[in-house]
Design a protein around this motif. Structure first.
Motif, short mmCIF file in Angstrom:
data_model
loop_
_atom_site.label_atom_id
_atom_site.label_comp_id
_atom_site.label_asym_id
_atom_site.label_seq_id
_atom_site.Cartn_x
_atom_site.Cartn_y
_atom_site.Cartn_z
N ARG A 1 63.40 67.29 40.72
CA ARG A 1 63.31 66.06 41.51
C ARG A 1 62.46 65.01 40.83
N TYR A 2 61.32 65.42 40.27
CA TYR A 2 60.39 64.47 39.66
C TYR A 2 60.53 64.36 38.15
N GLY A 3 61.33 65.22 37.53
CA GLY A 3 61.53 65.17 36.08
C GLY A 3 60.34 65.70 35.30
N ILE A 4 59.66 66.69 35.84
CA ILE A 4 58.48 67.25 35.18
C ILE A 4 58.93 68.17 34.05
N PHE B 1 52.74 62.70 40.03
CA PHE B 1 53.35 62.65 38.69
C PHE B 1 53.95 61.27 38.53
N LYS B 2 53.44 60.55 37.54
CA LYS B 2 53.80 59.14 37.35
C LYS B 2 53.44 58.40 38.64
N TYR C 1 51.61 65.54 32.01
CA TYR C 1 50.37 65.62 32.77
C TYR C 1 50.63 65.28 34.22
N ILE C 2 50.06 66.11 35.11
CA ILE C 2 50.11 65.80 36.53
C ILE C 2 48.67 65.68 37.03
N GLN D 1 46.19 79.99 38.38
CA GLN D 1 47.35 79.23 37.93
C GLN D 1 48.38 79.24 39.03
N PHE D 2 49.21 78.21 39.06
CA PHE D 2 50.35 78.19 39.97
C PHE D 2 51.54 77.64 39.23
N THR D 3 52.72 77.99 39.70
CA THR D 3 53.97 77.54 39.07
C THR D 3 54.58 76.43 39.90
N ILE D 4 55.02 75.37 39.23
CA ILE D 4 55.70 74.28 39.91
C ILE D 4 57.14 74.73 40.17
#
Length: 99
Positions: free
Chosen positions: A82-85, A50-51, A90-91, A72-75
């Motif tokens: 931590r990553y600001g998603i 991510f970024k 988009y990842i 599907q999976f959940t973040i």
């Protein structure tokens, strides 16, 4: 063999760029699930970007529907914070490996 339903995304290799849904879930299309041979797996390790940051989800549970091979999976919340998603971001999924 002819499959049921509408034709989905034709993705057969990684890395794969995908949008995060509003409930922080991420789709793995059926064509990719079949190509990686993870149809019968429930838990996997997923590495994503991510970024400029790279993270790993250890033991991600693959959610499934009844009539398709897509998953599907959940973040997890700790990684989202931590990553600001955010929803709509988009990842890039780099790797999916059996647990």
């Amino acid at each position: 063999m002819r499959r049921r339903g509408a034709v989905g995304f034709l993705v057969t290799a990684l890395p794969y760029r995908v949008k995060v849904y509003s409930n922080f879930q991420v789709l793995i299309p059926a064509s990719l699930v079949r190509a990686l041979d993870i149809v019968n797996l429930r838990y996997v390790n997923i590495t994503f970007r991510f970024k400029d940051a790279t993270g790993t989800i250890e033991g991600a549970r693959l959610l499934r529907t009844r009539h398709t091979d897509s998953r599907q999976f959940t973040i997890p919340k700790e990684l989202r914070e931590r990553y600001g998603i955010r929803p709509g971001d988009y990842i890039e999924i780099i790797s999916i490996k059996p647990l």
